[in-house]
Design a protein around this motif. Sequence first.
Motif, PDB file in Angstrom:
ATOM      1  N   ALA A 707      10.687  -9.478   4.915  1.00  0.00           N
ATOM      2  CA  ALA A 707      10.619  -8.547   6.042  1.00  0.00           C
ATOM      3  C   ALA A 707      10.466  -7.109   5.555  1.00  0.00           C
ATOM      4  CB  ALA A 707      11.884  -8.688   6.897  1.00  0.00           C
ATOM      5  N   TYR A 708      11.152  -6.789   4.454  1.00  0.00           N
ATOM      6  CA  TYR A 708      11.031  -5.445   3.874  1.00  0.00           C
ATOM      7  C   TYR A 708       9.607  -5.196   3.378  1.00  0.00           C
ATOM      8  CZ  TYR A 708      11.322  -1.874   0.216  1.00  0.00           C
ATOM      9  OH  TYR A 708      11.088  -0.784  -0.576  1.00  0.00           O
ATOM     10  N   ILE A 709       9.026  -6.171   2.691  1.00  0.00           N
ATOM     11  CA  ILE A 709       7.658  -6.022   2.191  1.00  0.00           C
ATOM     12  C   ILE A 709       6.687  -5.854   3.360  1.00  0.00           C
ATOM     13  CG2 ILE A 709       5.782  -7.153   0.941  1.00  0.00           C
ATOM     14  CD1 ILE A 709       7.960  -6.140  -0.884  1.00  0.00           C
ATOM     15  N   ARG A 710       6.854  -6.644   4.397  1.00  0.00           N
ATOM     16  CA  ARG A 710       5.990  -6.514   5.571  1.00  0.00           C
ATOM     17  C   ARG A 710       6.112  -5.119   6.183  1.00  0.00           C
ATOM     18  NH1 ARG A 710       4.344 -11.088   8.338  1.00  0.00           N
ATOM     19  NH2 ARG A 710       4.938 -10.190  10.342  1.00  0.00           N
ATOM     20  N   HIS A 711       7.344  -4.627   6.182  1.00  0.00           N
ATOM     21  CA  HIS A 711       7.604  -3.305   6.759  1.00  0.00           C
ATOM     22  C   HIS A 711       6.851  -2.202   6.021  1.00  0.00           C
ATOM     23  CE1 HIS A 711       9.791   0.118   8.402  1.00  0.00           C
ATOM     24  NE2 HIS A 711      10.123   0.474   7.175  1.00  0.00           N
ATOM     25  N   ILE A 712       6.851  -2.247   4.676  1.00  0.00           N
ATOM     26  CA  ILE A 712       6.174  -1.177   3.928  1.00  0.00           C
ATOM     27  C   ILE A 712       4.664  -1.374   3.884  1.00  0.00           C
ATOM     28  CG2 ILE A 712       8.223  -0.712   2.527  1.00  0.00           C
ATOM     29  CD1 ILE A 712       6.800  -2.074   0.167  1.00  0.00           C
ATOM     30  N   LEU A 713       4.206  -2.618   4.093  1.00  0.00           N
ATOM     31  CA  LEU A 713       2.766  -2.881   4.012  1.00  0.00           C
ATOM     32  C   LEU A 713       2.018  -2.558   5.306  1.00  0.00           C
ATOM     33  CD1 LEU A 713       2.596  -6.288   2.068  1.00  0.00           C
ATOM     34  CD2 LEU A 713       1.784  -4.067   1.259  1.00  0.00           C
ATOM     35  N   LYS A 714       2.686  -2.683   6.460  1.00  0.00           N
ATOM     36  CA  LYS A 714       1.980  -2.507   7.733  1.00  0.00           C
ATOM     37  C   LYS A 714       1.197  -1.204   7.828  1.00  0.00           C
ATOM     38  CE  LYS A 714       4.474  -5.497  10.980  1.00  0.00           C
ATOM     39  NZ  LYS A 714       5.333  -5.524  12.173  1.00  0.00           N
ATOM     40  N   PRO A 715       1.792  -0.053   7.526  1.00  0.00           N
ATOM     41  CA  PRO A 715       1.020   1.199   7.664  1.00  0.00           C
ATOM     42  C   PRO A 715      -0.169   1.276   6.706  1.00  0.00           C
ATOM     43  CG  PRO A 715       3.384   1.651   7.566  1.00  0.00           C
ATOM     44  CD  PRO A 715       3.205   0.216   7.191  1.00  0.00           C
ATOM     45  N   ILE A 716       0.013   0.857   5.462  1.00  0.00           N
ATOM     46  CA  ILE A 716      -1.079   0.982   4.497  1.00  0.00           C
ATOM     47  C   ILE A 716      -2.172  -0.044   4.775  1.00  0.00           C
ATOM     48  CG2 ILE A 716      -0.009  -0.529   2.757  1.00  0.00           C
ATOM     49  CD1 ILE A 716      -2.128   2.646   2.124  1.00  0.00           C
ATOM     50  N   TYR A 717      -1.818  -1.216   5.315  1.00  0.00           N
ATOM     51  CA  TYR A 717      -2.842  -2.202   5.662  1.00  0.00           C
ATOM     52  C   TYR A 717      -3.778  -1.622   6.722  1.00  0.00           C
ATOM     53  CZ  TYR A 717      -5.047  -6.486   7.347  1.00  0.00           C
ATOM     54  OH  TYR A 717      -5.969  -7.441   7.730  1.00  0.00           O
ATOM     55  N   ALA A 718      -3.189  -0.947   7.703  1.00  0.00           N
ATOM     56  CA  ALA A 718      -4.016  -0.310   8.735  1.00  0.00           C
ATOM     57  C   ALA A 718      -4.827   0.837   8.152  1.00  0.00           C
ATOM     58  CB  ALA A 718      -3.128   0.182   9.871  1.00  0.00           C
ATOM     59  N   LYS A 719      -4.233   1.570   7.233  1.00  0.00           N
ATOM     60  CA  LYS A 719      -4.883   2.750   6.665  1.00  0.00           C
ATOM     61  C   LYS A 719      -6.118   2.376   5.837  1.00  0.00           C
ATOM     62  CE  LYS A 719      -2.055   5.975   5.561  1.00  0.00           C
ATOM     63  NZ  LYS A 719      -1.044   6.836   4.875  1.00  0.00           N
ATOM     64  N   VAL A 720      -6.041   1.263   5.085  1.00  0.00           N
ATOM     65  CA  VAL A 720      -7.196   0.861   4.266  1.00  0.00           C
ATOM     66  C   VAL A 720      -8.257   0.139   5.077  1.00  0.00           C
ATOM     67  CG1 VAL A 720      -5.803   0.706   2.172  1.00  0.00           C
ATOM     68  CG2 VAL A 720      -6.201  -1.369   3.530  1.00  0.00           C
ATOM     69  N   GLY A 721      -7.965  -0.131   6.360  1.00  0.00           N
ATOM     70  CA  GLY A 721      -8.962  -0.754   7.219  1.00  0.00           C
ATOM     71  C   GLY A 721      -8.837  -2.247   7.341  1.00  0.00           C
ATOM     72  N   GLY A 722      -7.797  -2.834   6.741  1.00  0.00           N
ATOM     73  CA  GLY A 722      -7.586  -4.265   6.865  1.00  0.00           C
ATOM     74  C   GLY A 722      -8.599  -5.086   6.100  1.00  0.00           C
ATOM     75  N   ILE A 723      -8.611  -6.371   6.389  1.00  0.00           N
ATOM     76  CA  ILE A 723      -9.460  -7.312   5.666  1.00  0.00           C
ATOM     77  C   ILE A 723     -10.907  -7.281   6.166  1.00  0.00           C
ATOM     78  CG2 ILE A 723      -9.131  -9.320   7.193  1.00  0.00           C
ATOM     79  CD1 ILE A 723      -8.923  -9.444   3.357  1.00  0.00           C
ATOM     80  N   SER A 724     -11.120  -6.692   7.343  1.00  0.00           N
ATOM     81  CA  SER A 724     -12.464  -6.724   7.935  1.00  0.00           C
ATOM     82  C   SER A 724     -13.354  -5.576   7.479  1.00  0.00           C
ATOM     83  CB  SER A 724     -12.363  -6.713   9.469  1.00  0.00           C
ATOM     84  OG  SER A 724     -11.629  -7.820   9.933  1.00  0.00           O
ATOM     85  N   LYS A 725     -12.734  -4.496   7.003  1.00  0.00           N
ATOM     86  CA  LYS A 725     -13.528  -3.341   6.608  1.00  0.00           C
ATOM     87  C   LYS A 725     -14.241  -3.613   5.281  1.00  0.00           C
ATOM     88  CE  LYS A 725     -13.251   1.533   5.304  1.00  0.00           C
ATOM     89  NZ  LYS A 725     -12.358   2.674   5.012  1.00  0.00           N
ATOM     90  N   VAL A 726     -15.515  -3.319   5.223  1.00  0.00           N
ATOM     91  CA  VAL A 726     -16.276  -3.472   3.987  1.00  0.00           C
ATOM     92  C   VAL A 726     -16.058  -2.230   3.141  1.00  0.00           C
ATOM     93  CG1 VAL A 726     -18.554  -3.770   2.960  1.00  0.00           C
ATOM     94  CG2 VAL A 726     -18.013  -4.890   5.136  1.00  0.00           C
ATOM     95  N   PRO A 727     -15.437  -2.368   1.963  1.00  0.00           N
ATOM     96  CA  PRO A 727     -15.131  -1.187   1.149  1.00  0.00           C
ATOM     97  C   PRO A 727     -16.391  -0.549   0.566  1.00  0.00           C
ATOM     98  CG  PRO A 727     -14.554  -3.196  -0.033  1.00  0.00           C
ATOM     99  CD  PRO A 727     -14.950  -3.612   1.348  1.00  0.00           C
ATOM    100  N   ASP A 728     -16.279   0.736   0.281  1.00  0.00           N
ATOM    101  CA  ASP A 728     -17.376   1.490  -0.327  1.00  0.00           C
ATOM    102  C   ASP A 728     -17.576   0.997  -1.764  1.00  0.00           C
ATOM    103  OD1 ASP A 728     -19.139   3.275  -1.421  1.00  0.00           O
ATOM    104  OD2 ASP A 728     -18.138   5.060  -0.646  1.00  0.00           O
ATOM    105  N   GLN A 729     -18.759   0.441  -2.037  1.00  0.00           N
ATOM    106  CA  GLN A 729     -19.052  -0.169  -3.325  1.00  0.00           C
ATOM    107  C   GLN A 729     -19.035   0.838  -4.473  1.00  0.00           C
ATOM    108  OE1 GLN A 729     -19.401  -3.334  -4.000  1.00  0.00           O
ATOM    109  NE2 GLN A 729     -20.414  -3.439  -5.979  1.00  0.00           N
ATOM    110  N   THR A 730     -19.143   2.119  -4.184  1.00  0.00           N
ATOM    111  CA  THR A 730     -19.197   3.114  -5.265  1.00  0.00           C
ATOM    112  C   THR A 730     -17.817   3.632  -5.651  1.00  0.00           C
ATOM    113  OG1 THR A 730     -19.468   4.986  -3.747  1.00  0.00           O
ATOM    114  CG2 THR A 730     -21.475   3.848  -4.483  1.00  0.00           C
ATOM    115  N   GLN A 731     -16.819   3.439  -4.814  1.00  0.00           N
ATOM    116  CA  GLN A 731     -15.488   3.993  -5.061  1.00  0.00           C
ATOM    117  C   GLN A 731     -14.577   2.906  -5.622  1.00  0.00           C
ATOM    118  OE1 GLN A 731     -14.846   7.334  -4.735  1.00  0.00           O
ATOM    119  NE2 GLN A 731     -17.053   7.384  -4.343  1.00  0.00           N
ATOM    120  N   LEU A 732     -14.471   2.883  -6.933  1.00  0.00           N
ATOM    121  CA  LEU A 732     -13.713   1.827  -7.602  1.00  0.00           C
ATOM    122  C   LEU A 732     -12.260   1.807  -7.155  1.00  0.00           C
ATOM    123  CD1 LEU A 732     -13.692  -0.400  -9.778  1.00  0.00           C
ATOM    124  CD2 LEU A 732     -13.098   1.372 -11.441  1.00  0.00           C
ATOM    125  N   ALA A 733     -11.605   2.964  -7.110  1.00  0.00           N
ATOM    126  CA  ALA A 733     -10.197   3.004  -6.728  1.00  0.00           C
ATOM    127  C   ALA A 733      -9.991   2.507  -5.305  1.00  0.00           C
ATOM    128  CB  ALA A 733      -9.650   4.423  -6.875  1.00  0.00           C
TER     129      ALA A 733
END
Length: 979
Positions: A707-733
């Motif tokens: 539950a603690y891990i879920r709690h800290i992950l929720k905001p950052i999961y939304a911030k990175v765009g989740g699993i559906s967002k296609v990441p920028d291929q040029t930005q390694l980080a």
Amino acid sequence: MRWLEIALCVFFIYNNVITANPTAQKEEEEKQPVKEEQQTLIADENDEKKVYDNYRLPLSITPDNYKLEIFTHLNDSEGFAFKGIVEITLTVHEFADNITLHAKNLTIPTMNIELRDVTENENVKIKSVELMPKHDFLIIYPQSILSKFRKYVVKIPFVGSLDTDLVGYYRSSYLDKAANKRIWLSVTQFEPIHAREAFPCFDEPEMKATFDISLAHHKMYNSLSNMPLKETKEVESVKDFVKNTFETSVKMSTYLVAYCVSDFEYKESVVKMKDDVKFRIYARRDAMEQVDYAAEIGPKVLKFYEDYFDIKYPLPKVDMIAVPDFAAGAMENWGLITYRETALLYQSNASTLSAKYRVAEVVAHELAHQWFGNLCTMKWWSDLWLNEGFATYVASLGVAHLHPEWKSLDEESVDNTLDIFKVDALKASHPVSVTIGHPNQISQIFDAISYSKGSVLIRMMHKFLGEKAFRFGVSNYLKKHAYANAEQDDLWHSLTASAHEEQSLPTSISVKDIMDTWTLQVGYPVIDVKRDYDTNSATITQSRYLSDRYTTRSDLDFCWWIPLTYTFGENRNFTSSSAQDWMTCNKNKETEEKKIENLPDSKHWAIFNIQLAGLYKIKYDADNYKLIVDTLNSDEFETIHVINRAQLIDDAMDLAWTGQQDYGIALDMINYLKQESEYIPWKAALDNLRIVNRLLIRSQLYGVFKAYIRHILKPIYAKVGGISKVPDQTQLASVKHQSMICAWSCRFDVGDCVKKSVEFFNNWMIETEPDHINPIPLNLRPVIYCTAIRLGNENHWKFLWQRYVNSNVGAEKSMIISALSCSREQWVLSRYLEWSLNSTLVRKQDASFVFSGIAREEIGFFLAKSFFFDRIDDIYQTLYPDTSRLSRYIKPLAEQMSTQKELTELKDLVSIKSKAFEKSSQGVRQALETVELNNQWKINNYLQLASRLNHMRMRNFDYEDEIAEENNEKKSATELSMA
């Protein structure tokens, strides 16, 4: 009768033969009487001691040149084998009654060995020839004493088998899908001590010589070696055979000799080098479309090194070849660099950006070796880190030059440092410059200490010496010892001279004074910073950091020269990482307290080790921690450098592990991550939480921890765009960050990660041509594959396995191998473990990846553990002769063991099967210590962490709501997976 059979018959019928293999040799001795005129002794240990009991070759004789001719037979219907003749020109430095060199697993007709005195131009009769199997020695005794300062030529014929052991001169294969035929090739892997398995030689790095190599083989193949092709002739005595002769090599060590016979094609780089250096990439025909990236970056990074070191690349060509079966990532053979396919080949629609980064990193690493290791070579394997540490660090500079948009230099440095903080905190670690007791121990030091710690220490030197002194010192070192050998003291001398000239070190301090404390002793320090807020000063002491809280005086009897860097909350300066002061250490390993004046007042924090410029941890007093935590949890958190934000989390978690501070401070630091969007701090946090996760996964506290891990992950999961967002291929980080966050989010059922992953995978399964059309976002495939397999059924597993079988891209196959380990179907995992021992299903080089992937899974751990204990003999035989890789099996098991019972079981297995673990003793010691530390942590830290997590739960998150949401996600995922 075929040519090979004829040759063997002639050898055995008409000649005395010795086999440089103890078992085979003993059998032959029992069958045949020993002739007096050509006596061959098979020495036992007592006999060997009478002759020569040093595992190093005597220096009374050294090689000048090898004329090596190899006949290679690549046909499974006639047997895979090679035969050859080597003529070695020798210089005798002291009167000698024998010539001692290396040979192993070779059949040698002793009557055909010839010796000639070049100086007097006369033949020398040979009295006897014998083997010393203990050290792989071939000893030739002449009738007369060899004269000092004369040159001799010894001519030795030999026959060997082309096995699939991935060392020496071995065979590999691939399936030509168009012809539906298995195609064979032969290739060498001589590092560290396997040249002796291909031809008799002086197989030590200091015994450098030039090489004239000729390769004879069927005309349907081509061949390569270190140097360019000189001429091709037909072999009159063998039908359809040709002999390729190559130009004389530069002076080099035997472990860098390389040759290959294959039907591969090549593509020459369009990026032209000065001085007409040819740059070619070889691969099987089906993979030629994957060589373009390596062909593009290779010449560019080579040119970068030429400029950086101010030394031209000394050979006329660079060939790089992708080998289907290859134990290492790559091998820096001079002029003919061999690679595992995943380390050289890249295909844009099937390889992730991380896979592209790996190709760039490995290519840059191997080309850096052309100077560090090849041009200037360590005298003995004790200084392996001079090769690997330098190549690792310089490769990071090379990749940053190739792809500045990746901003990879900081991430690479932090990754290496944080990894070393864990490994080198074990009592079972070893120094960077390590004493080698026997050559069979050499393979064990090709580890994180030699590579990553070596790289971190060179980066630290770079920081405190400054760019100009570092660069000039390294260049002068390479020029002075070109085509020769050196020890670390030679490097220290060159760097000291340039540092004094540039005034980056006081003339009273040498680089040796500083660096010997880092390379000749194990571990690293933690500095304790106690601030005096009344006088605005701080007292600093140092001690060795160990993960084991129960230490003795001998464990801690260490000190280091530490380059101190620091900045303050009122006048923040995170840009300069040059040493502002030093903690010293005298020859008696004594260090005094260091006092730092002019610190800020009690309202402002102090942070040491700017940008992790040094390999050390910091422990602060409680008030300073509070000031730092308050800043991190405010909107000013970015005023602390991103690398230091990662460092603060890692230090706090490690100090909490040993009880040197409370887990409350560490969790308060992690709490700030709710507003952090950078990759490096998140990686530091999650890498530490992964260790805790393994220890809690079978405990009653795990529900709260999840539950603690879920709690800290929720905001950052939304911030990175989740699993559906296609990441920028040029930005390694960004790509690595999104992939990491999604991997954790899917594992802990955060957001829509599971639902979308299974939808992606099911949509792929219904494609009519799944091998050509894949709707899953490329850089998120590892996460989505694993999630779908974990929550799916046998059909999902079979579908992905078929994609593995059909794939033509090494990086894609490697990704799938890992994902298939994520299954929760026990019978599927059991079958997969069995397949890992079948090289026709899983290549030998990948067997340990299958095992470790399964062992790190919640259900797979128990299956992997039983498999390892029950099948240790079969695993040993699969890995043989490189059984040091057994540490890759025992490590993932040990990471998840935490009870005294499990420790006893592991110790008993190691004791009973001591022979199997003989060459992986270092990894075994580290694994056993890991289990002990895990047990220690649960005894000392479990209740404290439980209290802290429950307290945070009451303040920050609702446990019951988290569990309900988790159950809903699981239900949804199960329904989808059954679609």
